[in-house]
Design a protein around this motif. Structure first.
Motif, short mmCIF file in Angstrom:
data_model
loop_
_atom_site.label_atom_id
_atom_site.label_comp_id
_atom_site.label_asym_id
_atom_site.label_seq_id
_atom_site.Cartn_x
_atom_site.Cartn_y
_atom_site.Cartn_z
N UNK A 68 0.77 -1.28 -0.02
CA UNK A 68 0.29 0.15 0.02
C UNK A 68 0.91 1.27 0.03
N UNK A 69 0.48 2.33 -0.58
CA UNK A 69 1.01 3.61 -0.64
C UNK A 69 1.47 3.74 -2.24
N UNK B 116 8.80 -4.32 -20.78
CA UNK B 116 8.20 -4.72 -19.58
C UNK B 116 7.66 -3.78 -18.43
N UNK B 117 7.64 -3.95 -17.35
CA UNK B 117 6.91 -3.30 -16.33
C UNK B 117 8.03 -2.98 -15.02
N UNK B 118 8.13 -2.04 -14.62
CA UNK B 118 8.81 -1.25 -13.68
C UNK B 118 7.86 -1.16 -12.47
N UNK B 119 8.07 -1.23 -11.02
CA UNK B 119 7.50 -0.75 -10.13
C UNK B 119 8.51 -0.14 -9.12
N UNK B 120 8.19 1.37 -8.98
CA UNK B 120 9.37 2.16 -8.10
C UNK B 120 8.56 2.68 -6.83
N UNK B 121 9.14 2.29 -5.82
CA UNK B 121 8.40 2.81 -4.57
C UNK B 121 9.99 3.40 -3.73
N UNK B 122 9.89 4.74 -3.66
CA UNK B 122 11.19 5.40 -3.06
C UNK B 122 12.29 4.96 -3.85
N UNK B 123 13.45 4.60 -3.32
CA UNK B 123 14.59 4.25 -3.88
C UNK B 123 14.63 2.76 -4.65
#
Length: 424
Positions: A89-90, A100-107
Motif C-alpha cells: 500500500x502507498x 516490460x513493467x517497472x514498479x518504483x517505490x522510494x529508491x
C-alpha cells in the motif's frame, strides 16, 4: 519485445498485490506424492523384491504413516500459499512499455521483463485493477484509477484485445489438488476391498503380481478421473471467439455467434444464435471483467465483407506442398491482382478474426512467400490474438516459415471449424 506494444505509459498506483498460486500447486503435488508414494513403493517392494530385500508389514506401515503426516502438512501449506497474497500500500510509480513493467517505490525499483508477463485483464469497478498473469504461476494485481487507465496499461504492454488473447481459470487450483490428495487414498481403499471381495467369492482368480497390477491400475485411473473432474474451468478470450474448456469437454463460441454477453450475480452468461447458452460461475469481479473483454472482442471482431477474390486463398483439400506452390504461382503470375486481391487485402484477411481459418493461413503463407517486410510480426499478432489453439499453433509455425502437415491437421481438427462444434 512485442512489436505491437503501444506507447509507454507511466502512472501512480496505490496498491500492488502479489499472489503465488504456482507455488501452491507445487507444494500440493509434493503433498500428493508423499501421501501415497511411500505406501505404493512399499507394497511393490513387498511383492516384487527378492525375499532378502522385502520390507516387513510394519516397515511399510511406518513409512506410510510418516509420509502421510508429511503430506498433510504440505497440503496445508499448499492451501495457505494458494490463498495468501502480499499487498503493497502507498504510492508506487508504475512504468509500462514494450520492454516490460517497472514498479518504483522510494529508491527501490522492481522490474518485470515483458517476456515474463503472459496475459492481462482489466477488472472493473468498484475497485478497478489490472490482473496480470506472470510466468511460473505468479499473479500481480495493479490498482488503477479507472478502466481507461487499466486499458492504457495493457496497451503499453501489448496485452490489449487487439494484440493478445487472455486465459483465465475459473476456480482455485487448490480444489484440484485436494481432490487428488483425497481421491487417491480413497480409491486405493475402495479397489483394495473390491478386489479382495471378488477374490473371496471366487469372481477373481489371479496371482499376486496380476492382482497388484490390477489394483494399482484401477486406483491410478480412478484418482486421475477424480482429479480431472475437479479441474477448474479454463476460459480463453481471443479476437475470434471464446473457448470454454471444462474437465471433459470444450465449448467454442465464435464472436460472430454471440448474441448476448451478461455478467449477473457472479455468473458469466453467453448466449448464441443456436445451441444452448453457456453459464459460468466466475465471481462478481471476474465475471464483469470477462464480459467486458468479450464485448470488446465482439466489437472488434467484425472484419466487414471479405475482399473480392478472397476465395482464391481457400485450400480446397490440397496438400501443403501443392498449396504453397499454387500460392507462389498466384504471386509470381500476378493473378492475385486479376482476382481483385492486393497485398493489403491479404493483410486484412490475415488479421480478420471472422475470416475462415484456411484463408488466414493462406494469407500468412502468401505474405511469407512475398517476403513482406512485416510478415513475421503480422502473423505473430494474428496468432497471439486467436483463442483457437489449433489455428494459433499453425500461425506460429507459419511465422517461422516452419508450417507442416501435422500443424495443419491439428488446426483442421479444432472445434472452431464448426461454430457449433463441441468436443470431449
Amino acid at each position: 519485445m512485442p512489436p505491437h506494444a503501444g506507447p509507454s505509459f507511466t502512472f501512480t498506483s496505490f496498491r500492488i498485490t502479489h499472489r503465488y498460486p504456482g507455488l501452491g500447486r507445487i507444494l500440493g503435488s509434493l503433498a500428493l506424492l508423499l501421501s501415497v508414494g511411500s505406501f505404493v513403493v512399499g507394497v511393490l517392494a513387498a511383492v516384487l523384491a527378492p525375499p532378502s530385500l522385502r520390507p516387513t508389514d510394519s516397515d511399510v506401515l511406518a513409512w506410510s504413516g510418516s509420509s502421510f503426516l508429511a503430506g498433510i502438512h504440505l497440503a496445508l501449506m499448499s492451501a495457505l500459499v494458494t490463498a495468501a497474497y502480499r499487498s503493497q500500500r502507498g504510492a508506487v510509480l508504475v512504468a509500462a512499455g514494450a520492454d516490460g513493467l517497472s514498479l518504483t517505490r522510494g529508491a527501490a525499483t522492481r522490474r518485470i521483463p515483458r517476456a515474463a508477463i503472459r496475459s492481462g485483464l482489466v477488472v472493473p469497478e468498484p475497485r478497478s485493477r489490472v490482473a496480470l498473469e506472470l510466468r511460473g504461476g505468479r499473479q500481480l494485481e495493479v490498482q488503477v484509477k479507472s478502466e481507461e487507465e487499466g486499458a492504457r496499461l495493457l496497451a503499453a504492454l501489448g496485452l490489449d484485445p487487439e494484440a493478445r488473447r487472455v486465459e483465465v481459470s475459473l476456480g482455485s487450483a487448490g480444489r484440484e489438488l485436494a481432490a487428488g490428495c483425497v481421491g487417491l487414498p480413497v480409491a486405493m481403499i475402495v479397489w483394495l476391498l473390491t478386489l479382495w471381495l471378488c477374490s473371496a467369492i471366487g469372481l477373481l482368480h489371479a496371482n499376486g503380481v496380476t492382482w497388484l497390477v490390477s489394483w494399482l491400475s484401477l486406483t491410478l485411473l480412478s484418482a486421475w478421473l477424480i482429479r480431472r473432474a475437479a479441474r477448474p474451468v479454463r476460459i480463453v478470450v481471443g479476437s475470434d471467439g471464446v473457448l470454454v474448456e471444462r474437465p471433459f469437454s470444450r465449448d467454442w463460441l465464435p464472436c460472430t455467434d454471440l448474441t448476448e454477453i451478461e455478467a449477473r450475480d457472479g455468473h458469466l452468461l453467453l448466449r448464441r444464435g443456436h445451441g444452448r447458452p453457456v453459464e459460468l460461475a466466475a465471481g462478481r469481479d471476474l465475471a464483469d471483467a470477462l464480459a467486458q473483454r468479450i464485448r470488446e472482442a465482439r466489437e472488434r471482431g467484425t472484419g466487414g465483407a471479405a475482399p473480392r477474390g478472397a476465395e482464391a486463398l481457400e485450400r480446397r483439400g490440397r496438400d501443403l506442398a501443392t498449396w504453397r506452390e499454387d500460392l507462389r504461382k498466384l504471386l509470381l503470375a500476378g493473378d492475385y491482382r486479376t482476382t481483385g486481391l492486393t497485398l493489403e487485402d491479404v493483410r486484412h484477411i490475415l488479421g480478420d478474426p471472422s475470416a475462415p481459418p484456411d484463408r488466414r493461413l493462406s494469407a500468412a503463407l502468401l505474405l511469407r512467400i512475398a517476403d513482406h517486410p512485416e510478415a513475421q510480426g503480422l502473423i505473430r499478432i494474428a496468432a497471439e490474438t486467436t483463442a483457437d489453439d489449433g489455428l494459433r499453433a499453425a500461425l506460429e509455425r507459419a511465422a517461422e516459415d516452419e508450417i507442416d502437415e501435422a500443424a495443419l491437421t491439428r488446426a483442421a481438427r479444432w472445434p472452431s471449424r464448426s461454430p457449433s462444434a463441441r468436443t470431449s
